[in-house]
Scaffold this active site. Structure first.
Site, PDB file in Angstrom:
ATOM      1  N   ARG A   1      50.710 -37.324 -72.845  1.00 29.19           N
ATOM      2  CA  ARG A   1      49.608 -36.318 -73.540  1.00 29.19           C
ATOM      3  C   ARG A   1      50.736 -35.222 -74.361  1.00 29.19           C
ATOM      4  O   ARG A   1      51.905 -35.311 -73.988  1.00 29.19           O
ATOM      5  CB  ARG A   1      48.800 -35.321 -72.661  1.00 29.19           C
TER       6      ARG A   1
ATOM      7  N   LYS B   1      52.451 -29.885 -69.831  1.00 30.52           N
ATOM      8  CA  LYS B   1      53.116 -29.772 -68.502  1.00 30.52           C
ATOM      9  C   LYS B   1      53.945 -28.642 -68.448  1.00 30.52           C
ATOM     10  O   LYS B   1      54.310 -28.140 -69.227  1.00 30.52           O
ATOM     11  CB  LYS B   1      53.924 -30.974 -68.031  1.00 30.52           C
TER      12      LYS B   1
ATOM     13  N   TYR C   1      50.148 -25.880 -68.715  1.00 34.76           N
ATOM     14  CA  TYR C   1      49.596 -25.735 -66.964  1.00 34.76           C
ATOM     15  C   TYR C   1      51.207 -25.510 -66.325  1.00 34.76           C
ATOM     16  O   TYR C   1      52.152 -26.099 -66.513  1.00 34.76           O
ATOM     17  CB  TYR C   1      49.337 -27.202 -66.656  1.00 34.76           C
TER      18      TYR C   1
ATOM     19  N   HIS D   1      51.506 -23.902 -62.999  1.00 41.14           N
ATOM     20  CA  HIS D   1      51.548 -24.228 -61.608  1.00 41.14           C
ATOM     21  C   HIS D   1      52.900 -23.525 -60.827  1.00 41.14           C
ATOM     22  O   HIS D   1      53.479 -24.325 -60.315  1.00 41.14           O
ATOM     23  CB  HIS D   1      51.582 -25.962 -61.456  1.00 41.14           C
TER      24      HIS D   1
ATOM     25  N   GLU E   1      45.647 -23.513 -65.689  1.00 43.04           N
ATOM     26  CA  GLU E   1      44.905 -24.011 -64.829  1.00 43.04           C
ATOM     27  C   GLU E   1      44.311 -22.629 -64.149  1.00 43.04           C
ATOM     28  O   GLU E   1      43.265 -22.629 -63.050  1.00 43.04           O
ATOM     29  CB  GLU E   1      45.702 -24.452 -63.757  1.00 43.04           C
TER      30      GLU E   1
ATOM     31  N   SER F   1      39.569 -32.938 -65.012  1.00 47.39           N
ATOM     32  CA  SER F   1      38.761 -33.666 -63.962  1.00 47.39           C
ATOM     33  C   SER F   1      37.946 -34.614 -64.257  1.00 47.39           C
ATOM     34  O   SER F   1      37.851 -35.555 -63.620  1.00 47.39           O
ATOM     35  CB  SER F   1      38.228 -32.390 -63.154  1.00 47.39           C
TER      36      SER F   1
ATOM     37  N   ASP G   1      28.187 -33.499 -50.453  1.00 48.57           N
ATOM     38  CA  ASP G   1      28.691 -32.336 -50.963  1.00 48.57           C
ATOM     39  C   ASP G   1      28.432 -31.367 -49.841  1.00 48.57           C
ATOM     40  O   ASP G   1      27.155 -31.412 -49.348  1.00 48.57           O
ATOM     41  CB  ASP G   1      28.447 -32.048 -52.432  1.00 48.57           C
TER      42      ASP G   1
ATOM     43  N   VAL H   1      41.079 -38.983 -55.926  1.00 49.36           N
ATOM     44  CA  VAL H   1      41.332 -38.275 -56.971  1.00 49.36           C
ATOM     45  C   VAL H   1      41.935 -36.849 -56.966  1.00 49.36           C
ATOM     46  O   VAL H   1      43.090 -36.458 -57.571  1.00 49.36           O
ATOM     47  CB  VAL H   1      40.001 -38.017 -57.806  1.00 49.36           C
TER      48      VAL H   1
ATOM     49  N   ASP I   1      45.916 -35.134 -52.611  1.00 47.45           N
ATOM     50  CA  ASP I   1      46.588 -34.044 -51.675  1.00 47.45           C
ATOM     51  C   ASP I   1      47.231 -34.907 -50.725  1.00 47.45           C
ATOM     52  O   ASP I   1      46.514 -35.605 -49.842  1.00 47.45           O
ATOM     53  CB  ASP I   1      45.833 -33.159 -50.957  1.00 47.45           C
TER      54      ASP I   1
ATOM     55  N   VAL J   1      46.912 -41.672 -57.525  1.00 41.97           N
ATOM     56  CA  VAL J   1      47.651 -41.384 -58.822  1.00 41.97           C
ATOM     57  C   VAL J   1      47.553 -39.943 -59.057  1.00 41.97           C
ATOM     58  O   VAL J   1      46.182 -39.718 -59.288  1.00 41.97           O
ATOM     59  CB  VAL J   1      47.400 -42.261 -60.188  1.00 41.97           C
TER      60      VAL J   1
ATOM     61  N   ASN K   1      48.297 -38.069 -61.946  1.00 45.42           N
ATOM     62  CA  ASN K   1      48.174 -37.660 -63.242  1.00 45.42           C
ATOM     63  C   ASN K   1      47.247 -38.628 -63.931  1.00 45.42           C
ATOM     64  O   ASN K   1      47.935 -39.418 -65.124  1.00 45.42           O
ATOM     65  CB  ASN K   1      49.562 -37.266 -63.995  1.00 45.42           C
TER      66      ASN K   1
END
Ligand SMILES: NC(=O)c1ccc[n+]([C@@H]2O[C@H](COP(=O)([O-])OP(=O)(O)OC[C@H]3O[C@@H](n4cnc5c(N)ncnc54)[C@H](O)[C@@H]3O)[C@@H](O)[C@H]2O)c1
Length: 373
Positions: free
Chosen positions: A15, A75, A94, A96, A118, A134, A198, A267, A270, A298, A300
Site C-alpha cells: 500500500r 505503516k 498506523y 502502534h 488506529e 477490517s 456475537d 482475521v 492474535d 495472515v 496484513n
C-alpha cells in the site's frame, strides 16, 4: 503545507498512503505533495500518475523527509527511517506505539508530533481509519478460504458456493463487527449457509439490517459455538481477544469437533488468542495445519488488495490531512477531539495512556500536552 509520501518499506507491504486522486485533492487546495519515486507501484500507480496529479517526485526517502513537514504513511516508522525524523515533523500513519517501543523512543527523542490512524475515533466510538482495513480483511479472509479449500491448493475440494444437488457449504463467523459482517456479505452472496456469532445483541441486530436473510445470527455462547464447530466447513474469527485472557474461545481440543479438512481463517490473528492454535502468518507462507484443520492467519490481509486498500484508506485519511494542512497541526488537534484521540507523541511527551501503561513510561493527556488544561 508540504506533505511527504515515502515508499513503504515493510516486507509485503504494497500500500501507499495516498492514491493520485487523493494527491490531486490535496494539491488542488494549494499544498505541496512530495512522493518518493516508485511509492505507488505496489498499488498499481505509476510515478507519472502522481506527476499528473500535481505531485513532485523525489528520488530518495531522505529527500522526502528533509523537505516535508507532514510525513504521510501507512505503516510504522522503521529504525532505518529514524535518522530522518525532526522536531517539526508531523507523522500521520498506523503507529502502534504499544507494539514498537523503539519507534516510540525515536518519536519522543526527536519530539515528533505523531498521530496514529488506529486511535482516531468518531462520535459513535468507532475507529474510522481502521474500519476500511477490517472490511477488506473480512472479505479477503473469506476469499482465502475460497482459495485454500480448493484441492489444487491443498484443501478438501469444496467449492464455497451453493451448487444444485450438492450440500450447501457452511461458514461460521465469530464477531459481527466490521470484518465479520464484510466476510458474511461475500460468503452469503455466493449462497453459502452463513452463521454469525456475537455476544452483543445490538451488533447482531445491526448486522441483520445489513445482511441478506440466508445469514443466521446467533448469540455467542458455548452451546451455539460447539454446534457451529461440528457442522462448519470454515470458521472465520473476527474478534480481538483481550490480551489479559489466558483462556481461548476455541482451544486445541475443540478442533477435534471440526470436520476433517475444515478450515480456520483467523482475521484477528492474535497469537494464541481467541483461537488457541493461531500464530500469525505472512502472504509468503499463509497456511499451516493443526490436527487436520487448515489455519490461515495472515496479519496484513489488506496488502493483498493493495489498490483497493490504498484507495479506501486514502479516502478516509485525506480529510484529516487537509484539516492539518489548513489549520496547522496544533489548531487541528484542538478543534477536533476525535483527531486528538490519535495523538501519540507531542513535543517529546507521550500522550497515549495505553502505551504509557504498557511500556511503563510517563504520559500526559493530549489536552495537557496541547496546553488546553
Ligand atoms: N488480518 C488482518 O490483516 C487484519 C486487518 C484489519 C483488522 N484486523 C483485525 O480484525 C479484528 C476485528 O476487527 P473489526 O474491526 O471487525 O472489530 P469490531 O470491533 O468491529 O468487531 C468485533 C466484534 O466481536 C464481538 N465480540 C467480542 N467478543 C466476542 C466473543 N467472545 N464472542 C463473539 N463475539 C465477540 C464484538 O461484539 C464485535 O461485534 C481486530 O482484531 C483487527 O485488529 C486484522
Amino acid at each position: 503545507m508540504i506533505i511527504g509520501i515515502p515508499k513503504e518499506i515493510k516486507k509485503n507491504e504494497y500500500r501507499v498512503a495516498c492514491n493520485p486522486d487523493g494527491v490531486k485533492e490535496i494539491t488542488s487546495k494549494g499544498h505541496t505533495v512530495l512522493v518518493e519515486r516508485g511509492a505507488g507501484i505496489g498499488s498499481g500507480y505509476s510515478d507519472e500518475d502522481y506527476i499528473n496529479s500535481g505531485a513532485i517526485l523525489k528520488d530518495t526517502p531522505r529527500e522526502v523527509y528533509e523537505e516535508a513537514e507532514l510525513i504521510y504513511k501507512v505503516k510504522e516508522i522503521f529504525p532505518q527511517e529514524f535518522q530522518y525524523l525532526r522536531e517539526d515533523h508531523i507523522v500521520f500513519t498506523y503507529i502502534h506505539s504499544n507494539a514498537y517501543a523503539e519507534q516510540t523512543d525515536a518519536l519522543l527523542e526527536k519530539k515528533v508530533t505523531g498521530i496514529a490512524y488506529e486511535d482516531v475515533d468518531d462520535k459513535d466510538g468507532e475507529f474510522p481509519l481502521l474500519k476500511p482495513m477490517s472490511i477488506i480483511a473480512g472479505k479477503g479472509g473469506f476469499l482465502a478460504a475460497l482459495h485454500f479449500m480448493q484441492r489444487v491448493h491443498g484443501g478438501n475440494g469444496i467449492l464455497l458456493s451453493r451448487i444444485d444437488g450438492v450440500r450447501t457449504p457452511e461458514i461460521t463467523i465469530i464477531g459481527a463487527g466490521n470484518s465479520g459482517v464484510a466476510a458474511a456479505e461475500l460468503a452469503a452472496a455466493l449462497g453459502n449457509k452463513v452463521t454469525i456469532l456475537d455476544i452483543n445483541i445490538d451488533k447482531l441486530e445491526k448486522a441483520r439490517k445489513e445482511l441478506p436473510s440466508n445469514v443466521e445470527l446467533l448469540i455467542s455462547n458455548r452451546a451455539n459455538l460447539e454446534t457451529c464447530l461440528k457442522r462448519t466447513d470454515v470458521l472465520i474469527n473476527c474478534i480481538l481477544w483481550p490480551k489479559w485472557r489466558k483462556d481461548h474461545l476455541v482451544d486445541r481440543d475443540m478442533l477435534k469437533m471440526m470436520k476433517p479438512g475444515a478450515m480456520i481463517v483467523d482475521v484477528a490473528c492474535d497469537d494464541e488468542g481467541a483461537i488457541q492454535t493461531t500464530h500469525s502468518t505472512s502472504h509468503d507462507d499463509p497456511v499451516y495445519e493443526v490436527d487436520g484443520v487448515t489455519h490461515y492467519c495472515v496479519d496484513n490481509i489488506p496488502s493483498a488488495f493493495s489498490q483497493t486498500a490504498t484507495t479506501t484508506l486514502c479516502n478516509v485519511t485525506v480529510p484529516y490531512v487537509l484539516k492539518i494542512a489548513e489549520k496547522g497541526v496544533k489548531q487541528a488537534l484542538i478543534d477536533d477531539k476525535y483527531l486528538r484521540r490519535g495523538l501519540t507523541t507531542y513535543k517529546g511527551l507521550l500522550t497515549l495512556e495505553e502505551t504509557g501503561r504498557k511500556q511503563n513510561r510517563p504520559w500526559v493527556t493530549p489536552e495537557k500536552a496541547l496546553g488546553m488544561e
